[in-house]
Design an enzyme around this catalytic site. Sequence first.
Site, short mmCIF file in Angstrom:
data_model
loop_
_atom_site.label_atom_id
_atom_site.label_comp_id
_atom_site.label_asym_id
_atom_site.label_seq_id
_atom_site.Cartn_x
_atom_site.Cartn_y
_atom_site.Cartn_z
N ASN A 10 0.87 -1.18 0.00
CA ASN A 10 0.00 0.00 0.00
C ASN A 10 0.91 1.23 0.00
O ASN A 10 1.56 1.51 1.00
CB ASN A 10 -0.87 -0.06 1.27
CG ASN A 10 -1.68 1.20 1.51
OD1 ASN A 10 -1.75 2.07 0.63
ND2 ASN A 10 -2.28 1.30 2.69
N TRP A 11 0.92 1.91 -1.13
CA TRP A 11 1.81 3.08 -1.24
C TRP A 11 1.23 4.31 -0.57
O TRP A 11 1.87 5.38 -0.57
CB TRP A 11 2.12 3.38 -2.72
CG TRP A 11 3.14 2.43 -3.32
CD1 TRP A 11 3.94 1.55 -2.64
CD2 TRP A 11 3.49 2.30 -4.70
NE1 TRP A 11 4.75 0.88 -3.52
CE2 TRP A 11 4.49 1.31 -4.79
CE3 TRP A 11 3.04 2.90 -5.88
CZ2 TRP A 11 5.06 0.92 -6.01
CZ3 TRP A 11 3.61 2.52 -7.09
CH2 TRP A 11 4.61 1.54 -7.15
N LYS A 12 0.02 4.21 -0.06
CA LYS A 12 -0.64 5.35 0.61
C LYS A 12 -0.54 6.60 -0.29
O LYS A 12 -0.70 6.47 -1.49
CB LYS A 12 -0.05 5.55 2.01
CG LYS A 12 -0.12 4.24 2.83
CD LYS A 12 0.17 4.39 4.29
CE LYS A 12 0.03 3.02 4.97
NZ LYS A 12 0.23 3.07 6.41
N HIS A 95 -9.24 0.58 5.59
CA HIS A 95 -7.92 0.83 6.19
C HIS A 95 -8.09 1.74 7.42
O HIS A 95 -8.94 2.63 7.42
CB HIS A 95 -6.99 1.49 5.17
CG HIS A 95 -5.56 1.49 5.64
ND1 HIS A 95 -5.09 2.42 6.52
CD2 HIS A 95 -4.54 0.66 5.38
CE1 HIS A 95 -3.81 2.15 6.78
NE2 HIS A 95 -3.45 1.09 6.11
N GLU A 97 -6.47 4.17 8.43
CA GLU A 97 -6.33 5.61 8.16
C GLU A 97 -7.64 6.19 7.62
O GLU A 97 -8.00 7.33 7.91
CB GLU A 97 -5.14 5.85 7.21
CG GLU A 97 -3.83 5.64 7.96
CD GLU A 97 -2.68 5.12 7.11
OE1 GLU A 97 -2.72 5.21 5.89
OE2 GLU A 97 -1.71 4.60 7.73
N GLU A 167 -4.51 -5.49 10.74
CA GLU A 167 -3.53 -4.42 10.92
C GLU A 167 -3.78 -3.74 12.26
O GLU A 167 -4.61 -2.82 12.35
CB GLU A 167 -3.66 -3.38 9.80
CG GLU A 167 -3.34 -3.92 8.42
CD GLU A 167 -2.85 -2.80 7.49
OE1 GLU A 167 -1.74 -2.94 6.96
OE2 GLU A 167 -3.54 -1.79 7.33
N GLY A 173 3.11 2.05 10.89
CA GLY A 173 4.01 3.19 10.75
C GLY A 173 4.76 3.54 12.02
O GLY A 173 5.33 4.62 12.12
N SER A 213 4.20 -2.33 10.18
CA SER A 213 5.65 -2.34 10.31
C SER A 213 6.30 -3.66 9.87
O SER A 213 7.26 -4.12 10.50
CB SER A 213 6.05 -1.99 11.75
OG SER A 213 5.60 -0.68 12.08
N GLY A 234 3.47 -1.27 4.19
CA GLY A 234 3.40 0.16 3.92
C GLY A 234 4.78 0.71 3.61
O GLY A 234 5.31 0.54 2.51
N GLY A 235 5.39 1.33 4.61
CA GLY A 235 6.66 2.04 4.44
C GLY A 235 7.75 1.24 3.74
O GLY A 235 8.47 1.78 2.88
P1 13P Z 1 3.58 0.27 7.65
O1 13P Z 1 4.14 -1.00 7.01
O2 13P Z 1 4.27 1.50 7.19
O3 13P Z 1 3.48 0.13 9.12
O4 13P Z 1 2.07 0.41 7.09
C1 13P Z 1 1.21 -0.67 7.17
C2 13P Z 1 -0.06 -0.32 6.47
O5 13P Z 1 -0.82 0.51 6.91
C3 13P Z 1 -0.36 -1.04 5.22
O6 13P Z 1 -1.67 -0.81 4.81
#
Ligand code: 13P
Length: 250
Positions: A10-12, A95, A97, A167, A173, A213, A234-235
């Site tokens: 997920n590149w957000k 998600h 967020e 998650e 994050g 993470s 994510g990151g």
């Molecule tokens: P991180 O891997 O940056 O913690 O993000 C996870 C995430 O929210 C994937 O959707």
Amino acid sequence: MSRRPLIAVNWKMHLSLSEAAALAEAISLSVATAACETVIAPPFTSISVVAEALRGSSVMLGAQNCCWAEQGAFTGEISPLMLKELGCSMVIVGHSERRQLFHEDNRMVNRRLQGAMAAGLVPVLCIGETLEQRQTDQTTAVLKEQLLECLSAVSVTDPSRLIIAYEPVWAIGTGQTASSQQAQDAHSFIRGILADMFEKTIATEIRILYGGSVKSDNVSALMAQADIDGALVGGAGLHIDSFAGIIHLV
Ligand code: 13P
């Protein structure tokens, strides 16, 4: 059991068009020698260039959300049919967020999920507890409520048509991954709820990803758990070195 490992990224709200195209191309080259399935969920505006970069590749294309409706007066929303037209096969819904920053609740997530399914997209339904909920022993109650409400009136006859992502909000994050045991406990609980909601054979086959993470130094221990079928990254998915490190360990 035939739950093929899946690594979703997920590149957000990251990467310019050229950065997205370059990273997608690098991922598609790297994945050629990996054992897992891979899906990239770019921001909406990058989907076309990523689709172009992935042409001929086994890497699948996804999106980070979709509307419940096929078309209409929904300013700022994206129809699941528009995502299909761009070549998406999956879409993240619910998600944390979206839930925390944009006030999406289980009912709305349920509608989005049903819209995705009706259009033939595979929803990746995200669920997970906050730190406060974990510390006050509400984790299983929260996960159960999210599953029951987000999957209300949803029938699943083909387990490949639904993916769950656990998650924990406190792990997203933050660099603080759930321990393999904490993640396995949650995944096993989730699979139990799915077995109550759908046929047991379906629940056994639905893939449950862990997100929060995930990095190359923790993915192997997570993937070694019986009910963890992949990761939602994510990151670590924003750089080819860290992402290639993950997909080659799965
Ligand atoms: P991180 O891997 O940056 O913690 O993000 C996870 C995430 O929210 C994937 O959707």
